[in-house]
Design a protein around this motif. Structure first.
Motif, PDB file in Angstrom:
ATOM      1  N   ASP A  53      12.477   8.509  -0.551  1.00  0.00           N
ATOM      2  CA  ASP A  53      13.465   9.151   0.318  1.00  0.00           C
ATOM      3  C   ASP A  53      13.148  10.637   0.499  1.00  0.00           C
ATOM      4  N   MET A  54      12.770  11.317  -0.579  1.00  0.00           N
ATOM      5  CA  MET A  54      12.476  12.750  -0.459  1.00  0.00           C
ATOM      6  C   MET A  54      11.340  12.975   0.528  1.00  0.00           C
ATOM      7  N   ILE A  55      10.321  12.107   0.441  1.00  0.00           N
ATOM      8  CA  ILE A  55       9.170  12.274   1.326  1.00  0.00           C
ATOM      9  C   ILE A  55       9.568  11.912   2.763  1.00  0.00           C
ATOM     10  N   ASP A  56      10.312  10.807   2.917  1.00  0.00           N
ATOM     11  CA  ASP A  56      10.704  10.376   4.265  1.00  0.00           C
ATOM     12  C   ASP A  56      11.582  11.399   4.965  1.00  0.00           C
ATOM     13  N   THR A  57      12.372  12.160   4.186  1.00  0.00           N
ATOM     14  CA  THR A  57      13.272  13.128   4.819  1.00  0.00           C
ATOM     15  C   THR A  57      12.722  14.556   4.722  1.00  0.00           C
ATOM     16  N   GLY A  58      11.443  14.678   4.353  1.00  0.00           N
ATOM     17  CA  GLY A  58      10.807  16.004   4.351  1.00  0.00           C
ATOM     18  C   GLY A  58      11.338  16.939   3.280  1.00  0.00           C
ATOM     19  N   ARG A  59      11.726  16.393   2.120  1.00  0.00           N
ATOM     20  CA  ARG A  59      12.264  17.256   1.068  1.00  0.00           C
ATOM     21  C   ARG A  59      11.387  17.223  -0.179  1.00  0.00           C
ATOM     22  N   ALA A  60      10.079  17.091   0.015  1.00  0.00           N
ATOM     23  CA  ALA A  60       9.175  17.073  -1.139  1.00  0.00           C
ATOM     24  C   ALA A  60       8.018  18.023  -0.878  1.00  0.00           C
ATOM     25  N   ASN A  61       8.341  19.219  -0.405  1.00  0.00           N
ATOM     26  CA  ASN A  61       7.278  20.124   0.030  1.00  0.00           C
ATOM     27  C   ASN A  61       6.691  20.985  -1.077  1.00  0.00           C
ATOM     28  N   THR A  62       7.461  21.245  -2.104  1.00  0.00           N
ATOM     29  CA  THR A  62       6.964  22.078  -3.205  1.00  0.00           C
ATOM     30  C   THR A  62       7.387  21.428  -4.526  1.00  0.00           C
ATOM     31  N   PRO A  63       6.691  21.788  -5.627  1.00  0.00           N
ATOM     32  CA  PRO A  63       7.093  21.231  -6.921  1.00  0.00           C
ATOM     33  C   PRO A  63       8.554  21.555  -7.245  1.00  0.00           C
ATOM     34  N   GLU A  64       9.007  22.743  -6.839  1.00  0.00           N
ATOM     35  CA  GLU A  64      10.404  23.125  -7.116  1.00  0.00           C
ATOM     36  C   GLU A  64      11.352  22.175  -6.388  1.00  0.00           C
ATOM     37  N   ASP A 112       0.823  -1.215   0.000  1.00  0.00           N
ATOM     38  CA  ASP A 112       0.000   0.000   0.000  1.00  0.00           C
ATOM     39  C   ASP A 112       0.856   1.264   0.000  1.00  0.00           C
ATOM     40  N   ASP A 113       2.071   1.165  -0.521  1.00  0.00           N
ATOM     41  CA  ASP A 113       2.948   2.335  -0.505  1.00  0.00           C
ATOM     42  C   ASP A 113       2.301   3.521  -1.240  1.00  0.00           C
ATOM     43  N   ALA A 114       2.291   4.671  -0.563  1.00  0.00           N
ATOM     44  CA  ALA A 114       1.587   5.838  -1.117  1.00  0.00           C
ATOM     45  C   ALA A 114       2.216   6.315  -2.428  1.00  0.00           C
ATOM     46  N   VAL A 115       3.535   6.231  -2.537  1.00  0.00           N
ATOM     47  CA  VAL A 115       4.183   6.712  -3.761  1.00  0.00           C
ATOM     48  C   VAL A 115       3.763   5.834  -4.940  1.00  0.00           C
ATOM     49  N   VAL A 116       3.812   4.523  -4.745  1.00  0.00           N
ATOM     50  CA  VAL A 116       3.421   3.600  -5.817  1.00  0.00           C
ATOM     51  C   VAL A 116       1.964   3.862  -6.213  1.00  0.00           C
ATOM     52  N   PRO A 171      11.032   2.636 -11.267  1.00  0.00           N
ATOM     53  CA  PRO A 171      11.528   2.154  -9.966  1.00  0.00           C
ATOM     54  C   PRO A 171      12.489   3.161  -9.311  1.00  0.00           C
ATOM     55  N   GLY A 172      13.366   3.730 -10.115  1.00  0.00           N
ATOM     56  CA  GLY A 172      14.305   4.723  -9.583  1.00  0.00           C
ATOM     57  C   GLY A 172      13.596   5.991  -9.121  1.00  0.00           C
ATOM     58  N   MET A 173      12.592   6.394  -9.897  1.00  0.00           N
ATOM     59  CA  MET A 173      11.821   7.587  -9.528  1.00  0.00           C
ATOM     60  C   MET A 173      11.087   7.357  -8.201  1.00  0.00           C
ATOM     61  N   VAL A 174      10.466   6.174  -8.084  1.00  0.00           N
ATOM     62  CA  VAL A 174       9.670   5.871  -6.889  1.00  0.00           C
ATOM     63  C   VAL A 174      10.565   5.841  -5.648  1.00  0.00           C
ATOM     64  N   LEU A 175      11.726   5.203  -5.755  1.00  0.00           N
ATOM     65  CA  LEU A 175      12.599   5.095  -4.583  1.00  0.00           C
ATOM     66  C   LEU A 175      13.187   6.460  -4.219  1.00  0.00           C
ATOM     67  N   THR A 176      13.515   7.252  -5.228  1.00  0.00           N
ATOM     68  CA  THR A 176      14.028   8.595  -4.951  1.00  0.00           C
ATOM     69  C   THR A 176      12.945   9.420  -4.259  1.00  0.00           C
ATOM     70  N   ALA A 177      11.700   9.272  -4.740  1.00  0.00           N
ATOM     71  CA  ALA A 177      10.587   9.992  -4.138  1.00  0.00           C
ATOM     72  C   ALA A 177      10.355   9.538  -2.699  1.00  0.00           C
TER      73      ALA A 177
END
Ligand SMILES: Cc1cc2nc3c(=O)[nH]c(=O)nc-3n(C[C@H](O)[C@H](O)[C@H](O)COP(=O)(O)OP(=O)(O)OC[C@H]3O[C@@H](n4cnc5c(N)ncnc54)[C@H](O)[C@@H]3O)c2cc1C
Ligand code: FES
Ligand code: FES
Lengths: 269, 147
Positions: B108-119, B80-84, B100-106
């Motif tokens: 990490d970004m979400i887990d470390t709080g670095r996906a707050n804005t489109p930029e 049930d991974d939210a990114v997938v 797969p690379g995009m999902v795993l990179t995402a």
């Protein structure tokens, strides 16, 4: 074929002394590239992955980073961002997070690639490497550690154990110009660090090693546009720029004169 | 040399030369094919795996460097991974090769709080290339997953 995983610095140094041809492995990003390209294979590897001492990290006085501290740690550590913003910036613009998650401060200095970001900023910041062997420990300013293309003044039995960066007394700027893509190495990089009575300007990625000219820096008057232009032009004039896939020597000279000026303007305030 | 790796919470023994890259172990020894060697020099991101939760290029990682670390590929993410789910619901892919690379990179970004804005998301995807050019939907999907 052996992969050694020592757990203490002493053990690493003894191994290195007894097997001078063994390859030291830190994050393995540089080694991964040269292995893939068929440029390196080795029978003996000494991995630093289990040497916890080399991950020691401190910001109480000087910034003190064990050789195995990753670029990502330096980039994201709040105390570094606050007190050594120029250093955090220079490590933060390396490649992509995938590389920064494993690449280490010891590795980037030991590989001495001319097109790396951190060395210019470390030279500008008067950083010093601690270098050890079974014969003892010595301190080498980064300015003297990197001597040419992929060449350091480390002896065969020596490793870098720690890097020390003094606390800045003025502002710093790091400018990286990429010519190909977001995650590329720099075509030109400029680090400028203010200190009492002056500035240290270091230009990276355009010749065999970071270039710093104290006599030119001494001509700079903060905030003065004329002297800023003159310093920039003098750097562009003096550095023997190289040609590669990221830009011609002629192009680099032009960019050096622009980027040095911009870096100095950034640290004028 | 014989080494033990932890892949998607499973402990596996493999016999490899130290200069074998992790991506080749995953694909050729373990049959995990979501990590793909494309550029082979750390630039494109199709070989991304998580090492103790942080993305790395497995095309450049000597396999013994992964000893003692948790290796995660997309196969190891929870069902049930939210990114997938967001990639799937938003059709944020065409051929799927880079995903797969995009999902795993995402992840990490979400887990470390670095996906707050489109930029910030675009910045974080700097080293992940999509030849099909699905970036707009990929960024949208990550933005939604981060909420
Ligand atoms: C795709 C990609 C993009 C890159 N882009 C950039 C960029 O934009 N800017 C930039 O600055 N760099 C860039 N790099 C270079 C990267 O930063 C270096 O590869 C990295 O810093 C090397 O560190 P490492 O720990 O991985 O070293 P390793 O690969 O483990 O080792 C590098 C060399 O140093 C030796 N060594 C390692 N540690 C020590 C030590 N403590 N003492 C003595 N010798 C040692 C090794 O034997 C080897 O010769 C890029 C690399 C890749 C793969
Ligand atoms: S294949 Fe590893 S980054 Fe391109
Ligand atoms: S979906 Fe085809 S490469 Fe990205």
């Amino acid at each position: 074929m052996s992969w050694h995983m020592p757990t203490t610095v002493d053990e690493v140094l003894r191994l290195k002394a007894s097997k001078p041809d063994a390859t030291v492995v830190a994050g393995g990003t540089f080694l991964g590239l040269v292995i893939r390209q068929g440029l390196l294979d080795s029978d003996e590897w000494i991995s630093l992955q289990n040497v916890d001492e080399l991950r020691a990290f401190g910001t109480a006085g000087d910034l003190s980073a064990g050789a195995m501290v990753t670029h990502r740690r330096i980039e994201t550590e709040p105390a570094v961002r606050r007190d050594w913003p120029g250093v955090a910036e220079a490590f933060g613009v390396v490649a992509s997070p995938r590389v920064r998650n494993v690449a280490t401060i010891g590795g980037v200095l030991a590989d001495a690639d001319y097109a790396s970001d951190p060395p210019a900023m470390l030279v500008a910041s008067r950083a010093v490497a601690e270098v050890a062997s079974v014969r003892g420990m010595r301190r080498v300013p980064i300015e003297e550690l990197i001597v040419g293309h992929y060449e350091t003044e480390l002896d065969d039995d020596e490793i870098i154990t720690r890097v020390l960066v003094p606390r800045p007394t003025g502002s710093a700027a790091y400018r990286k110009l990429r010519t190909r893509s977001r995650e590329d190495r720099p075509a030109v990089s400029v680090a400028a660090v203010r200190e009492t009575g002056g500035v240290r300007v270091v230009v990276g990625a355009v010749s065999d090693r970071p270039r710093h000219y104290p006599d030119i820096c001494a001509e700079w008057r903060p905030g003065d546009e004329q002297s800023t232009r003159e310093v920039a032009a003098a750097y562009a004039d003096r550095i023997p720029c190289l040609d590669d896939g990221r830009g011609s020597a002629e192009y680099r000279r032009q960019v050096v004169s622009v980027e040095v000026r911009r870096a100095l303007m950034q640290v004028s305030r | 040399m014989k080494i033990t790796l932890s892949v998607n919470d499973r402990s596996v023994d493999v016999d490899v030369a130290p200069s074998t890259m992790l991506v080749d172990v995953l694909r050729d020894e373990l049959g995990i094919t979501s990590a793909r060697a494309t550029c082979g020099v750390g630039l494109c991101g199709t070989c991304t795996v998580l090492l103790d939760g942080r993305p790395v290029s497995s095309c450049l990682l000597m396999a013994p460097l992964a000893i003692g670390k948790r290796i995660t590929t997309v196969e190891g993410l929870p069902d049930d991974d939210a990114v997938v789910r967001c990639f799937s619901e938003r059709h944020a892919f065409q051929c799927g090769f880079c995903i797969p690379g995009m999902v795993l990179t995402a992840r990490d970004m979400i887990d470390t709080g670095r996906a707050n804005t489109p930029e910030e998301i675009r910045e974080g995807l700097g080293g992940n290339l999509c030849r099909c050019g699905c970036y707009v939907k990929i960024v949208d999907a990550i933005e939604e997953a981060a909420r």
